[in-house]
Design a protein around this motif. Sequence first.
Motif, PDB file in Angstrom:
ATOM      1  N   PRO A 327      -2.235  12.133  -0.866  1.00 14.58           N
ATOM      2  CA  PRO A 327      -2.741  11.240  -1.929  1.00 14.58           C
ATOM      3  C   PRO A 327      -2.297  11.660  -3.321  1.00 14.58           C
ATOM      4  O   PRO A 327      -2.036  10.801  -4.184  1.00 14.58           O
ATOM      5  CB  PRO A 327      -4.265  11.333  -1.776  1.00 14.58           C
ATOM      6  N   PHE A 328      -2.210  12.965  -3.559  1.00 17.19           N
ATOM      7  CA  PHE A 328      -1.778  13.448  -4.877  1.00 17.19           C
ATOM      8  C   PHE A 328      -0.311  13.097  -5.119  1.00 17.19           C
ATOM      9  O   PHE A 328       0.077  12.720  -6.230  1.00 17.19           O
ATOM     10  CB  PHE A 328      -1.977  14.963  -4.974  1.00 17.19           C
ATOM     11  N   ALA A 329       0.505  13.211  -4.067  1.00 15.14           N
ATOM     12  CA  ALA A 329       1.910  12.836  -4.199  1.00 15.14           C
ATOM     13  C   ALA A 329       2.044  11.330  -4.413  1.00 15.14           C
ATOM     14  O   ALA A 329       2.906  10.873  -5.182  1.00 15.14           O
ATOM     15  CB  ALA A 329       2.689  13.262  -2.956  1.00 15.14           C
ATOM     16  N   GLY A 330       1.196  10.541  -3.754  1.00 14.62           N
ATOM     17  CA  GLY A 330       1.216   9.098  -3.974  1.00 14.62           C
ATOM     18  C   GLY A 330       0.880   8.743  -5.402  1.00 14.62           C
ATOM     19  O   GLY A 330       1.521   7.883  -6.019  1.00 14.62           O
ATOM     20  N   ALA A 331      -0.138   9.415  -5.949  1.00 17.86           N
ATOM     21  CA  ALA A 331      -0.496   9.181  -7.356  1.00 17.86           C
ATOM     22  C   ALA A 331       0.636   9.606  -8.282  1.00 17.86           C
ATOM     23  O   ALA A 331       0.869   8.974  -9.325  1.00 17.86           O
ATOM     24  CB  ALA A 331      -1.782   9.935  -7.688  1.00 17.86           C
ATOM     25  N   LEU A 332       1.354  10.656  -7.910  1.00 20.84           N
ATOM     26  CA  LEU A 332       2.480  11.103  -8.722  1.00 20.84           C
ATOM     27  C   LEU A 332       3.561  10.031  -8.819  1.00 20.84           C
ATOM     28  O   LEU A 332       4.167   9.846  -9.881  1.00 20.84           O
ATOM     29  CB  LEU A 332       3.069  12.385  -8.131  1.00 20.84           C
ATOM     30  N   THR A 333       3.790   9.294  -7.733  1.00 23.72           N
ATOM     31  CA  THR A 333       4.807   8.234  -7.778  1.00 23.72           C
ATOM     32  C   THR A 333       4.414   7.126  -8.741  1.00 23.72           C
ATOM     33  O   THR A 333       5.282   6.417  -9.257  1.00 23.72           O
ATOM     34  CB  THR A 333       5.055   7.635  -6.386  1.00 23.72           C
ATOM     35  N   ASP A 334       3.110   6.935  -8.968  1.00 22.46           N
ATOM     36  CA  ASP A 334       2.672   5.944  -9.960  1.00 22.46           C
ATOM     37  C   ASP A 334       2.961   6.409 -11.381  1.00 22.46           C
ATOM     38  O   ASP A 334       3.167   5.595 -12.281  1.00 22.46           O
ATOM     39  CB  ASP A 334       1.173   5.669  -9.810  1.00 22.46           C
ATOM     40  N   ARG A 335       2.982   7.716 -11.583  1.00 20.35           N
ATOM     41  CA  ARG A 335       3.191   8.253 -12.930  1.00 20.35           C
ATOM     42  C   ARG A 335       4.668   8.457 -13.259  1.00 20.35           C
ATOM     43  O   ARG A 335       5.114   8.099 -14.353  1.00 20.35           O
ATOM     44  CB  ARG A 335       2.436   9.593 -13.082  1.00 20.35           C
ATOM     45  N   VAL A 336       5.424   9.012 -12.335  1.00 24.52           N
ATOM     46  CA  VAL A 336       6.828   9.333 -12.642  1.00 24.52           C
ATOM     47  C   VAL A 336       7.809   8.370 -11.999  1.00 24.52           C
ATOM     48  O   VAL A 336       8.991   8.376 -12.336  1.00 24.52           O
ATOM     49  CB  VAL A 336       7.169  10.781 -12.214  1.00 24.52           C
ATOM     50  N   GLY A 337       7.339   7.545 -11.059  1.00 27.74           N
ATOM     51  CA  GLY A 337       8.220   6.600 -10.395  1.00 27.74           C
ATOM     52  C   GLY A 337       8.505   6.987  -8.953  1.00 27.74           C
ATOM     53  O   GLY A 337       8.365   8.148  -8.561  1.00 27.74           O
ATOM     54  N   ARG A 338       8.915   5.996  -8.161  1.00 26.09           N
ATOM     55  CA  ARG A 338       9.242   6.265  -6.751  1.00 26.09           C
ATOM     56  C   ARG A 338      10.588   6.983  -6.635  1.00 26.09           C
ATOM     57  O   ARG A 338      10.760   7.870  -5.812  1.00 26.09           O
ATOM     58  CB  ARG A 338       9.318   4.973  -5.937  1.00 26.09           C
ATOM     59  N   ARG A 339      11.561   6.579  -7.447  1.00 24.40           N
ATOM     60  CA  ARG A 339      12.919   7.106  -7.309  1.00 24.40           C
ATOM     61  C   ARG A 339      12.996   8.619  -7.488  1.00 24.40           C
ATOM     62  O   ARG A 339      13.630   9.311  -6.683  1.00 24.40           O
ATOM     63  CB  ARG A 339      13.868   6.402  -8.289  1.00 24.40           C
ATOM     64  N   PRO A 340      12.391   9.200  -8.531  1.00 24.86           N
ATOM     65  CA  PRO A 340      12.480  10.657  -8.671  1.00 24.86           C
ATOM     66  C   PRO A 340      11.868  11.413  -7.503  1.00 24.86           C
ATOM     67  O   PRO A 340      12.389  12.455  -7.092  1.00 24.86           O
ATOM     68  CB  PRO A 340      11.710  10.926  -9.974  1.00 24.86           C
ATOM     69  N   VAL A 341      10.770  10.903  -6.961  1.00 27.04           N
ATOM     70  CA  VAL A 341      10.106  11.598  -5.859  1.00 27.04           C
ATOM     71  C   VAL A 341      10.963  11.522  -4.589  1.00 27.04           C
ATOM     72  O   VAL A 341      11.152  12.534  -3.894  1.00 27.04           O
ATOM     73  CB  VAL A 341       8.710  10.993  -5.619  1.00 27.04           C
ATOM     74  N   ILE A 342      11.494  10.347  -4.286  1.00 31.37           N
ATOM     75  CA  ILE A 342      12.346  10.216  -3.101  1.00 31.37           C
ATOM     76  C   ILE A 342      13.620  11.039  -3.260  1.00 31.37           C
ATOM     77  O   ILE A 342      14.075  11.701  -2.322  1.00 31.37           O
ATOM     78  CB  ILE A 342      12.685   8.740  -2.839  1.00 31.37           C
ATOM     79  N   ALA A 343      14.203  11.004  -4.452  1.00 28.67           N
ATOM     80  CA  ALA A 343      15.423  11.775  -4.705  1.00 28.67           C
ATOM     81  C   ALA A 343      15.169  13.272  -4.530  1.00 28.67           C
ATOM     82  O   ALA A 343      16.027  14.000  -3.997  1.00 28.67           O
ATOM     83  CB  ALA A 343      15.946  11.482  -6.108  1.00 28.67           C
ATOM     84  N   ALA A 344      14.017  13.746  -4.959  1.00 32.46           N
ATOM     85  CA  ALA A 344      13.685  15.160  -4.801  1.00 32.46           C
ATOM     86  C   ALA A 344      13.615  15.530  -3.321  1.00 32.46           C
ATOM     87  O   ALA A 344      14.057  16.616  -2.906  1.00 32.46           O
ATOM     88  CB  ALA A 344      12.364  15.476  -5.491  1.00 32.46           C
TER      89      ALA A 344
END
Length: 477
Positions: A327-344
Amino acid sequence: MSTVPVAPHPVVPGPGSPASGKAGPAQAPDPAVGPPTVTDPALVRRAVKAAALGNAMEWFDFGVYSYIAVTLGKVFFPSGNPTAQLLSTFGAFAAAFLVRPLGGMVFGPLGDRVGRQKVLALTMIMMAAGTFAIGLIPSYAAIGVGAPILLLAARLVQGFSTGGEYAGASTFIAEYAPDKRRGFLGSWLEFGTLAGYIGGAGLVTLMTALLSTDDLLSWGWRIPFLIAGPMGVIGLYLRMRLKETPAFAAEVAKAETERPKVPLREMVTGQWRALLLCVGLVLVFNVTDYMLLSYMPSYLTGELGYDATHGLVVVLGVMVLMMIVQPFAGALTDRVGRRPVIAAGCAGFLALSVPALLLIRDGSLLAVAVGMGALGMLLVCFTAAMPSALPALFPTRVRYGSLSIGFNVSVSLFGGTTPLVVTALIGVTGDVMMPAYYMMAAAVVGGFAVWRMAESAGRPLPGSAPSLEPGTQAEQV
């Protein structure tokens, strides 16, 4: 879901918009979709629970099947060669994925025509029936070749029904969720996946520890599959109580008559760029998912000679860790975007797959735990972001159908076949590092897809009106 129309307003720039300063193009709001809607928090919570429970049931079965694969091989595929038994069992596992695109082609367009809720109720019934049926199949010793045939038939029913499950569930949550919380709410879908895996793995681990080998072979293996019956009834009840999503309801209202049929050709050729991106994203998501959660238990025991119970406990611990972070990672995608998280996640699998597998091959409990934990944390980058990123690739009119087709084609060709392909590659080459190389290749494909995709965090879904949380519309009017 009850929605309250509010006056049109300038949509606040999301993480992918030029004004936000974040990387990646964003899709501009469509003025033709109507005024924004305000979500009902209670209905949103019910929608998330119903969708996540269905996913949990699906992956409870997959978790059980993967973790008890060695036992199933002895029950349904008698042979003096353990590797041949395991290959036969994973072959039946992979067969279900071959019919998933057919299920997607049936249930996806149907969901765009008659509604998401009705189709998700139907897939729930079929999924529960297929899993429950496996628990009733006589063994090879009792009826001979009819046993593996019946197992294959039940797996095909499961595969056909799941062809409409993930795409429908992710679409359902995405269309219910407010724009600024879609990542967090969508992440609970994969929370359900992990819960199902943990339930299945935990039950198999408990049975392996408590039951003798003879009891496990004679009747114990049936218990996890028979549990699917009550779970299916509960899931069906929750899904039948839900209303249609506001996005689908708006499409029906615009038509003013019966929902028009969307040609299958329009879902494919009209969306081919988005479909290719979907296939690439799903490839890296599912290859790494099935490698870690489905194949690794068998890899630890079959290829590395690791104790079965300890191997299962390690993987179970990794999944618990992933659930906590999800859930924390999901909330992070709302703040920084989906692309940076998937790219990481893609970069991590490219750089760390070999070191992580070398740790796992070390054999000590600590080394295996660290290697598996590292892969699990990288996988969270995908499990947290994909449920909200994938539905945003397609417009409302074809979202369920196009996503079902793209998702299931990719899963069938690359994800569900991962255990079978990697087992075969190790058998041919003798190289036990094949799992790492396979994940690295998937990371390259996924990296290219995320480079080409548009950022969707904080933005309305294509073809849908902006979706706001209660109290936010007054600030934006």
